[in-house]
Design a protein around this motif. Structure first.
Motif, PDB file in Angstrom:
ATOM      1  N   GLY A 240       3.829   5.442  -3.998  1.00 26.73           N
ATOM      2  CA  GLY A 240       5.033   6.752  -3.949  1.00 26.73           C
ATOM      3  C   GLY A 240       6.351   6.122  -3.939  1.00 26.73           C
ATOM      4  N   LYS A 241       6.187   4.777  -2.681  1.00 27.28           N
ATOM      5  CA  LYS A 241       7.049   4.614  -2.547  1.00 27.28           C
ATOM      6  C   LYS A 241       8.534   3.240  -4.285  1.00 27.28           C
ATOM      7  CE  LYS A 241      10.580   1.989   0.049  1.00 27.28           C
ATOM      8  NZ  LYS A 241      10.202   0.999   1.116  1.00 27.28           N
ATOM      9  N   ALA A 242       6.402   2.619  -4.688  1.00 33.41           N
ATOM     10  CA  ALA A 242       6.841   1.817  -5.540  1.00 33.41           C
ATOM     11  C   ALA A 242       7.039   3.141  -6.572  1.00 33.41           C
ATOM     12  CB  ALA A 242       5.341   1.118  -5.860  1.00 33.41           C
ATOM     13  N   ILE A 243       6.139   3.822  -7.045  1.00 34.53           N
ATOM     14  CA  ILE A 243       6.625   4.923  -8.268  1.00 34.53           C
ATOM     15  C   ILE A 243       7.447   5.564  -8.027  1.00 34.53           C
ATOM     16  CG2 ILE A 243       6.593   7.358  -9.120  1.00 34.53           C
ATOM     17  CD1 ILE A 243       3.375   7.015  -7.831  1.00 34.53           C
TER      18      ILE A 243
ATOM     19  N   GLY B 130       1.009  -0.995  -0.177  1.00 35.16           N
ATOM     20  CA  GLY B 130      -0.244  -0.090  -0.006  1.00 35.16           C
ATOM     21  C   GLY B 130       1.044   1.253   0.134  1.00 35.16           C
ATOM     22  N   LEU B 131       2.096   0.882  -0.588  1.00 34.53           N
ATOM     23  CA  LEU B 131       2.440   2.781  -0.792  1.00 34.53           C
ATOM     24  C   LEU B 131       2.917   2.238  -2.543  1.00 34.53           C
ATOM     25  CD1 LEU B 131       5.891   1.380   2.319  1.00 34.53           C
ATOM     26  CD2 LEU B 131       3.903   3.189   2.379  1.00 34.53           C
TER      27      LEU B 131
ATOM     28  N   LEU C 156       0.531   4.865 -10.072  1.00 37.63           N
ATOM     29  CA  LEU C 156       0.119   6.760 -10.663  1.00 37.63           C
ATOM     30  C   LEU C 156      -1.237   6.382 -10.564  1.00 37.63           C
ATOM     31  CD1 LEU C 156       2.545   7.083 -13.615  1.00 37.63           C
ATOM     32  CD2 LEU C 156       2.371   8.790 -11.229  1.00 37.63           C
ATOM     33  N   VAL C 157      -1.982   4.807 -11.296  1.00 35.37           N
ATOM     34  CA  VAL C 157      -3.402   5.193 -10.885  1.00 35.37           C
ATOM     35  C   VAL C 157      -3.619   4.962  -9.392  1.00 35.37           C
ATOM     36  CG1 VAL C 157      -5.323   4.337 -11.212  1.00 35.37           C
ATOM     37  CG2 VAL C 157      -3.923   3.946 -13.397  1.00 35.37           C
ATOM     38  N   ALA C 158      -2.966   4.208  -8.733  1.00 35.90           N
ATOM     39  CA  ALA C 158      -3.214   3.969  -7.145  1.00 35.90           C
ATOM     40  C   ALA C 158      -3.284   5.570  -6.305  1.00 35.90           C
ATOM     41  CB  ALA C 158      -2.885   2.885  -6.626  1.00 35.90           C
ATOM     42  N   LYS C 159      -2.413   6.156  -6.802  1.00 33.63           N
ATOM     43  CA  LYS C 159      -1.923   7.297  -6.341  1.00 33.63           C
ATOM     44  C   LYS C 159      -2.624   8.549  -6.343  1.00 33.63           C
ATOM     45  CE  LYS C 159       1.333   9.313  -3.550  1.00 33.63           C
ATOM     46  NZ  LYS C 159       0.775   9.193  -2.467  1.00 33.63           N
ATOM     47  N   GLY C 160      -3.558   8.746  -7.781  1.00 31.46           N
ATOM     48  CA  GLY C 160      -4.500   9.036  -8.340  1.00 31.46           C
ATOM     49  C   GLY C 160      -3.905  10.687  -9.147  1.00 31.46           C
TER      50      GLY C 160
END
Length: 167
Positions: free
Chosen positions: A85-88, A82-83, A112-116
């Motif tokens: 931003g770190k994945a990006i 659930g991170l 990126l989709v998960a981050k919006g």
């Protein structure tokens, strides 16, 4: 005499440049220890030891920062935790090593989709489609994630702080 110091400086520069170039390894030769740690990390991940897998993969990246696959697996683990931003960021590290890696582009697009950031994810989808030439599973999967959209944020009820009463 004026030319001697200039010639000496030029010779010294040439020797230092040729020495530094001779000591570097080509980009396609990843340290064997890093590859072994990558495989151990994948094994730990498959066994369900996520923390151990992350430790091994971070060590693999420390041993050889050109290990693109270790960055990708770390990014996948970060996304699963659930991170996004770190994945990006981790996918970006992999893409700096190989800008045309469709798996990294797909993973980054999903994060990126998960981050919006759907617009940036669509840019990744366009790059994946350009690289694949024909339909490929990465493009299909990323398109499905984009169509689904970002996850709906559920607002958790925050209990009010204990405020002193005015009585």
């Amino acid at each position: 005499m004026r030319y001697t110091s200039v010639a000496l400086a030029a010779a010294l520069a040439m020797v230092s440049i040729s020495t530094s170039l001779h000591g570097q390894r080509p980009d396609d030769q990843i340290d064997a220890r890093s590859l072994a740690l990558l495989e151990q990390g994948k094994g730990a991940r498959a066994a369900g030891n996520v923390d151990g897998a992350i430790d091994l993969l971070e060590t693999a990246v420390a041993v050889d920062p050109r290990n693109r696959q270790a960055f990708i697996v770390l990014a996948e683990l970060s996304e699963a935790r659930g991170l996004p931003g770190k994945a990006i960021r981790l996918y970006r590290e992999a893409l700096l090593l190989e800008p045309n890696d469709v798996n990294a582009l797909q993973g980054q697009g999903e994060a990126l989709v998960a981050k919006g950031a759907v617009a940036r994810a669509k840019e990744n989808l366009a790059r994946v489609k350009t690289l694949c030439k024909a339909t490929c599973p990465q493009a299909t999967s990323l398109a499905a994630v984009i169509a689904k959209g970002p996850p709906v944020a559920t607002a958790q009820a925050v209990p009010p702080k204990n405020l002193p009463s005015k009585n």
